[in-house]
Design a protein around this motif. Structure first.
Motif, short mmCIF file in Angstrom:
data_model
loop_
_atom_site.label_atom_id
_atom_site.label_comp_id
_atom_site.label_asym_id
_atom_site.label_seq_id
_atom_site.Cartn_x
_atom_site.Cartn_y
_atom_site.Cartn_z
N GLY A 371 0.82 -1.21 0.00
CA GLY A 371 0.00 0.00 0.00
C GLY A 371 0.84 1.26 0.00
O GLY A 371 0.53 2.24 -0.68
N SER A 372 1.93 1.23 0.73
CA SER A 372 2.81 2.39 0.78
C SER A 372 3.61 2.55 -0.51
O SER A 372 3.78 3.66 -1.02
N ILE A 373 4.08 1.44 -1.07
CA ILE A 373 4.85 1.50 -2.32
C ILE A 373 4.03 2.12 -3.45
O ILE A 373 4.56 2.84 -4.30
N LEU A 374 2.74 1.86 -3.45
CA LEU A 374 1.89 2.35 -4.52
C LEU A 374 1.45 3.80 -4.34
O LEU A 374 0.80 4.35 -5.22
N SER A 375 1.80 4.42 -3.22
CA SER A 375 1.33 5.78 -3.00
C SER A 375 2.43 6.73 -2.56
O SER A 375 2.63 7.79 -3.17
N MET A 376 3.18 6.39 -1.52
CA MET A 376 4.11 7.36 -0.93
C MET A 376 5.23 7.81 -1.89
O MET A 376 5.49 9.01 -1.98
N PRO A 377 5.90 6.91 -2.64
CA PRO A 377 6.95 7.41 -3.53
C PRO A 377 6.42 8.36 -4.59
O PRO A 377 7.08 9.35 -4.93
N TYR A 378 5.22 8.09 -5.11
CA TYR A 378 4.65 8.96 -6.14
C TYR A 378 4.23 10.30 -5.57
O TYR A 378 4.36 11.34 -6.21
N ALA A 379 3.71 10.27 -4.34
CA ALA A 379 3.36 11.53 -3.68
C ALA A 379 4.60 12.36 -3.42
O ALA A 379 4.61 13.59 -3.61
N MET A 380 5.68 11.71 -2.97
CA MET A 380 6.93 12.44 -2.72
C MET A 380 7.51 12.99 -4.03
O MET A 380 7.98 14.12 -4.09
N LEU A 381 7.46 12.19 -5.09
CA LEU A 381 8.03 12.61 -6.37
C LEU A 381 7.24 13.76 -6.98
O LEU A 381 7.83 14.74 -7.47
N SER A 382 5.92 13.68 -6.96
CA SER A 382 5.10 14.67 -7.66
C SER A 382 5.22 16.06 -7.05
O SER A 382 4.85 17.05 -7.69
N SER A 383 5.73 16.15 -5.83
CA SER A 383 5.93 17.45 -5.19
C SER A 383 7.28 18.07 -5.53
O SER A 383 7.58 19.16 -5.05
N SER A 384 8.07 17.38 -6.37
CA SER A 384 9.43 17.88 -6.61
C SER A 384 9.81 17.88 -8.09
O SER A 384 10.99 17.89 -8.42
N VAL A 385 8.80 17.86 -9.00
CA VAL A 385 9.11 17.87 -10.44
C VAL A 385 8.25 18.89 -11.16
O VAL A 385 7.23 19.37 -10.65
N ASP A 386 8.63 19.23 -12.39
CA ASP A 386 7.92 20.18 -13.25
C ASP A 386 6.60 19.57 -13.70
O ASP A 386 6.59 18.52 -14.36
N PRO A 387 5.45 20.21 -13.40
CA PRO A 387 4.15 19.63 -13.78
C PRO A 387 4.00 19.41 -15.28
O PRO A 387 3.30 18.50 -15.71
N LYS A 388 4.65 20.24 -16.11
CA LYS A 388 4.52 20.11 -17.56
C LYS A 388 5.20 18.84 -18.07
O LYS A 388 4.91 18.38 -19.18
N LYS A 389 6.09 18.27 -17.27
CA LYS A 389 6.81 17.06 -17.68
C LYS A 389 6.37 15.85 -16.87
O LYS A 389 7.09 14.85 -16.79
N MET A 390 5.18 15.94 -16.28
CA MET A 390 4.78 14.91 -15.34
C MET A 390 4.72 13.53 -15.98
O MET A 390 5.13 12.52 -15.39
N GLY A 391 4.24 13.45 -17.23
CA GLY A 391 4.13 12.15 -17.89
C GLY A 391 5.48 11.51 -18.11
O GLY A 391 5.71 10.35 -17.76
N VAL A 392 6.41 12.26 -18.72
CA VAL A 392 7.72 11.68 -19.01
C VAL A 392 8.51 11.41 -17.72
O VAL A 392 9.23 10.41 -17.61
N ILE A 393 8.36 12.27 -16.70
CA ILE A 393 9.04 12.05 -15.42
C ILE A 393 8.52 10.78 -14.76
O ILE A 393 9.30 9.96 -14.24
N MET A 394 7.20 10.59 -14.77
CA MET A 394 6.64 9.37 -14.20
C MET A 394 7.13 8.14 -14.97
O MET A 394 7.39 7.09 -14.39
N GLY A 395 7.24 8.29 -16.30
CA GLY A 395 7.75 7.18 -17.10
C GLY A 395 9.18 6.85 -16.77
O GLY A 395 9.55 5.68 -16.63
N ILE A 396 10.02 7.89 -16.62
CA ILE A 396 11.43 7.67 -16.25
C ILE A 396 11.52 7.09 -14.84
O ILE A 396 12.32 6.19 -14.57
N PHE A 397 10.68 7.61 -13.93
CA PHE A 397 10.70 7.11 -12.56
C PHE A 397 10.38 5.62 -12.51
O PHE A 397 10.92 4.88 -11.68
#
Length: 458
Positions: A371-397
């Motif tokens: 449950g934590s793996i599926l939520s906490m890393p993404y929540a932490m990541l999304s607060s520290s990247v450019d919103p315009k690149k969210m798709g490619v950043i999530m793909g790279i992550f």
């Protein structure tokens, strides 16, 4: 752009497609090794047969992230076209994979299945960041986790359930039982239906600056340079999260690929029978093989059912976080750390439990980690990247998800397990140790925005 706060049901609708995605992942994770063993694979061959899953993710996810960042349709939005294409392909593969008559066919369908699931899955992560203000991001990812937990539990129990309804667990040598075929057919239907629900109940925000969006979209031959540039300029927090992700996903790949052979052998005492050790021309030998094979198939149903418990406990974990994060601040770092520690303990218990009933406790603890793996890393990541690149950043992550799985598949699981001894159950010890290392790696995270957030006041 100022994004409005969404209601629970709006977040539920936009996340509901994850129910189908998780049906696909749970059936794949719980029963592909069983299919491989039924078709004659040895225990030591199973991790390598699984390499299709992470390898397709490594290739597909950055591409889909890049493409979805550059997609816009007034009718279909940015991410939803990919949901739909992935769902159609995944449903096809889910239906046909248990009908494979040879190992190469099953491995080929796994390639198609995992690539198709990734086409749908990666844009779902980006959609949460697209649609929600920062104050609701943890809440949004936790709602996704709640739905994933429901899907994991239901899908993992499907072969057991249809078997209880009278569908046969018995089959000829090298043939997957009808109970598994029916379960996968149900999964294919649910996958497509749940994605369609999200597609038709969710809208998306258009690009903030349409002229700039069109200019970027018109640029040719920028995919490779864009990916390389984003990898080279990866935020430090993302790199640190990558360490945590590596050990987390090494552990779960080990579980998905090896739990069935490990638990049927060590806990249920019903290992998959090896055809070469029986003389099928002698009726008594053929009968003995059939009895052993049926016992293996039935205990495999139970292993899948127990694995569903980690989906159920992750759902309960997510539900608690939904209520808590809706109004209060959480420390994502410590939530993730202690959840991973509990999961590690759950894995390591498996070698020492006196009977299979104790697997319930193990998988409850593993569910907290999941449950934590599926939520906490993404929540932490999304607060520290450019919103315009969210798709490619999530793909790279997501490369930090697939690289550890490839490492495990090409020999990592077998090598490290053999350090503990030759018993198959040692793979679960490796999974536990890997999660504990992942938990301790959370001390690397120091970015305050990633660690916590303050919900907006009403």
């Amino acid at each position: 752009m100022i994004k409005r706060k969404l209601s629970f049901w709006e977040i539920w609708n936009m996340s509901f497609g994850f129910l189908g995605i998780q049906f696909g992942f749970a059936l794949q994770g719980g029963f592909m090794s069983r299919i491989f063993q039924t078709l004659g694979a040895g225990k030591e061959d199973i991790p390598l047969l699984w390499i299709a899953a992470p390898l397709t993710g490594l290739i597909v996810q950055p591409i889909i992230g890049y493409m979805s960042d550059r997609t816009w349709s007034p009718k279909w939005g940015r991410r939803r076209p990919y949901f739909l294409i992935g769902a159609i392909l995944s449903s096809f593969a889910l239906f046909f994979v248990p009908h494979s008559s040879a190992l190469w066919m099953a491995a080929g369908f796994l390639w198609i299945l995992d690539a198709s699931i990734n086409i749908s899955m990666e844009p779902f992560r980006a959609l949460v960041a697209d649609k929600l203000p920062d104050s609701q991001r943890s809440y949004g990812f936790v709602v996704q986790t709640l739905i994933i937990g429901i899907g994991t539990w239901v899908a993992s129990n499907l072969p057991w359930f249809v078997s209880k309804l009278g569908v046969s667990d018995t089959a000829e040598i090298g043939v997957v039982p009808m109970s598994v075929k029916v379960a996968f057919a149900i999964g294919a239907f649910v996958f497509l239906l749940s994605i369609l629900y999200t597609v038709f109940t969710t809208t998306e925000y258009p690009p903030e600056d349409m002229e700039e969006f069109e200019r970027e979209k018109a640029q040719k031959n920028q995919f490779i340079p864009n990916i390389v540039n984003n990898i080279g300029n990866m935020p430090l927090t993302m790199k640190k999260l990558g360490v945590i992700q590596f050990f987390s996903w090494f552990a779960f790949f080990t579980m998905w690929s090896m739990a069935n052979p490990a638990l049927t052998e060590h806990v249920f005492k019903t290992p998959a029978p090896v055809e070469a050790t029986y003389n099928m021309n002698i009726s008594e030998q053929k009968e003995a093989f059939d009895i052993a094979n049926t016992a293996f198939q039935k205990s495999s149903n139970l292993v899948g059912s127990y694995m569903g418990i980690y989906g159920l406990s992750s759902m309960a974990f997510a539900l608690l976080l939904v209520f808590y994060t809706a109004k209060r601040r959480i420390n994502r770092k410590y939530v993730h750390m202690f959840s991973l520690l509990l999961g590690g303990i759950g894995f390591m218990m498996m070698k020492y439990i006196p009977s299979h009933e104790y697997l319930t406790i193990s998988f409850i603890l593993i569910g907290f980690a999941w449950g934590s793996i599926l939520s906490m890393p993404y929540a932490m990541l999304s607060s520290s990247v450019d919103p315009k690149k969210m798709g490619v950043i999530m793909g790279i992550f997501n490369m930090f998800i697939v690289i550890p799985q490839i490492t495990a598949a090409v020999g990592g699981v077998n090598f490290v397990s053999n350090l503990f001894g030759k018993e198959t159950i040692n793979a679960m010890m490796v999974a536990g140790l890997s999660l504990i290392i992942a938990a301790l790696s959370n001390f690397l995270i120091t970015n305050k925005n990633a660690i916590t957030y303050q919900p907006e006041t009403e």
